[in-house]
Design a protein around this motif. Structure first.
Motif, PDB file in Angstrom:
ATOM      1  N   ILE A 144      16.733  16.980 -22.801  1.00 51.23           N
ATOM      2  CA  ILE A 144      17.270  18.307 -23.086  1.00 51.23           C
ATOM      3  C   ILE A 144      16.552  18.940 -24.282  1.00 51.23           C
ATOM      4  O   ILE A 144      16.361  18.297 -25.314  1.00 51.23           O
ATOM      5  CB  ILE A 144      18.803  18.234 -23.339  1.00 51.23           C
ATOM      6  N   LYS A 212      25.262  20.316 -25.069  1.00 51.13           N
ATOM      7  CA  LYS A 212      24.108  20.988 -24.461  1.00 51.13           C
ATOM      8  C   LYS A 212      23.802  20.372 -23.101  1.00 51.13           C
ATOM      9  O   LYS A 212      23.524  21.090 -22.132  1.00 51.13           O
ATOM     10  CB  LYS A 212      22.900  20.868 -25.393  1.00 51.13           C
ATOM     11  N   THR A 275      22.101  30.345 -18.056  1.00 55.45           N
ATOM     12  CA  THR A 275      20.899  29.873 -18.749  1.00 55.45           C
ATOM     13  C   THR A 275      21.066  28.431 -19.217  1.00 55.45           C
ATOM     14  O   THR A 275      20.153  27.604 -19.086  1.00 55.45           O
ATOM     15  CB  THR A 275      20.584  30.781 -19.953  1.00 55.45           C
ATOM     16  N   LEU A 276      22.246  28.103 -19.750  1.00 53.45           N
ATOM     17  CA  LEU A 276      22.514  26.732 -20.194  1.00 53.45           C
ATOM     18  C   LEU A 276      22.477  25.760 -19.018  1.00 53.45           C
ATOM     19  O   LEU A 276      21.900  24.670 -19.102  1.00 53.45           O
ATOM     20  CB  LEU A 276      23.878  26.669 -20.882  1.00 53.45           C
ATOM     21  N   THR A 278      20.892  26.145 -16.141  1.00 58.10           N
ATOM     22  CA  THR A 278      19.513  26.042 -15.655  1.00 58.10           C
ATOM     23  C   THR A 278      18.675  25.145 -16.557  1.00 58.10           C
ATOM     24  O   THR A 278      17.846  24.356 -16.084  1.00 58.10           O
ATOM     25  CB  THR A 278      18.878  27.434 -15.560  1.00 58.10           C
ATOM     26  N   MET A 279      18.897  25.264 -17.870  1.00 57.26           N
ATOM     27  CA  MET A 279      18.173  24.421 -18.818  1.00 57.26           C
ATOM     28  C   MET A 279      18.415  22.944 -18.531  1.00 57.26           C
ATOM     29  O   MET A 279      17.481  22.128 -18.549  1.00 57.26           O
ATOM     30  CB  MET A 279      18.594  24.749 -20.250  1.00 57.26           C
ATOM     31  N   CYS A 282      16.659  21.809 -15.313  1.00 62.62           N
ATOM     32  CA  CYS A 282      15.204  21.706 -15.477  1.00 62.62           C
ATOM     33  C   CYS A 282      14.798  20.573 -16.423  1.00 62.62           C
ATOM     34  O   CYS A 282      13.608  20.278 -16.561  1.00 62.62           O
ATOM     35  CB  CYS A 282      14.641  23.026 -16.000  1.00 62.62           C
ATOM     36  N   SER A 283      15.780  19.966 -17.070  1.00 61.25           N
ATOM     37  CA  SER A 283      15.486  18.915 -18.049  1.00 61.25           C
ATOM     38  C   SER A 283      15.634  17.508 -17.499  1.00 61.25           C
ATOM     39  O   SER A 283      15.288  16.544 -18.181  1.00 61.25           O
ATOM     40  CB  SER A 283      16.422  19.073 -19.260  1.00 61.25           C
TER      41      SER A 283
END
Length: 289
Positions: A144, A212, A275-276, A278-279, A282-283
């Motif tokens: 992350i 997160k 956005t959170l 998606t982050m 993608c991590s």
């Protein structure tokens, strides 16, 4: 746990649900209306205490005492993963936390608030990821990003609220989280200052990291209780000093929560939470088939 956008849509706007993690002396359940208790379990074990469900001016909230309601859990033994998992399972979109801290800067005086924006990790014994293979829904390894650990939009609400209330509040600051439960030596305290840390505590890491990973908006209200032990001609930090400052100033953090939460509940958070989410997606590096 599904990493979905946890705001319930109405015809007018999205209703957020706020998780509140209370630190030492900052976990008063009386801030909630219509309180009920709920004991839960998670794949990582039990949270620190029962979840206290209630409302703040019609905004759904879930309160959790980080150290347990009787302060029986030392920082290293807090089940941070269970705490975050439990709030996520309750569909909390946000996590607002309070934490006591020591000041490493002359201008951050005992009783001041700091809306921290960065951290330095000096912990050694803690589980810092939800992606450890214990739950089938979270497979793979999560790398992350942590360039911006705290939610900027939520922090702005807290900062503006503090200003409106006329509180002495610093709009940014770097917290260094140490393992504890001991306080720092004077040499360590001076070293942390040279590293650029502004305040010091024992609980921000891994809490902020796990939030997160869970795709939740996380922000922290830190209350300075002392000058740690770096400052000459100033009494070094002690439990008595910390508790005395907290007792005299806890209402400041409470007033921010009571004012900011209705504001957060009235705002649009779809893009931020997307956005959170998606982050996180993608991590994660999934295992090879």
């Amino acid at each position: 746990m599904q990493l979905n956008v946890n705001c319930k849509k109405t015809n007018m706007y999205f209703l957020c649900k706020i998780g509140i993690i209370g630190g030492t002396g900052l976990d008063d359940p009386d801030i909630l209306e219509g309180r009920t208790e709920k004991y839960v379990d998670t794949p990582y074990g039990k949270p620190s205490d029962a979840l206290i469900l209630g409302k703040i001016k019609n905004v759904d909230c879930v309160l959790l005492a980080r150290h347990g309601r009787h302060h029986t859990i030392m920082p290293s033994n807090i089940n941070y993963r269970a705490n975050i998992w439990a709030l996520k399972e309750e569909n909390c979109s946000h996590v607002l936390v309070t934490t006591a801290c020591g000041s490493l800067r002359e201008e951050i005086q005992p009783g001041d608030l700091v809306i921290i924006d960065q951290f330095i990790d000096r912990t050694t014994k803690r589980h810092c990821t939800l992606y450890d293979g214990q739950h089938s829904a979270l497979s793979g390894v999560c790398h992350i990003p942590m360039a911006e650990p705290f939610c900027t939009k939520t922090r702005e609400v807290l900062i503006e609220t503090a200003k409106k209330l006329g509180l002495q509040c610093h709009s940014k600051g770097t917290v260094i989280t140490i393992e504890g439960p001991r306080f720092s030596s004077r040499a360590e305290s001076c070293m942390f200052r040279s590293w650029g840390a502004d305040v010091i505590n024992m609980t921000t890491v891994p809490e902020v990291i796990l939030a997160k990973e869970a795709g939740m908006s996380y922000a922290s209200i830190a209350m300075a209780t002392d000058y740690d032990c770096w400052k000459e001609h100033e009494e070094a930090v002690s439990v008595d000093k910390v508790l005395k400052t907290l007792k005299g100033n806890a209402n400041k953090a409470t007033s921010i929560l009571l004012t900011a939460i209705p504001q957060i509940g009235s705002m649009e958070w779809t893009n931020t939470l997307h956005t959170l989410k998606t982050m996180v997606q993608c991590s994660v590096i999934l295992p090879k088939q």
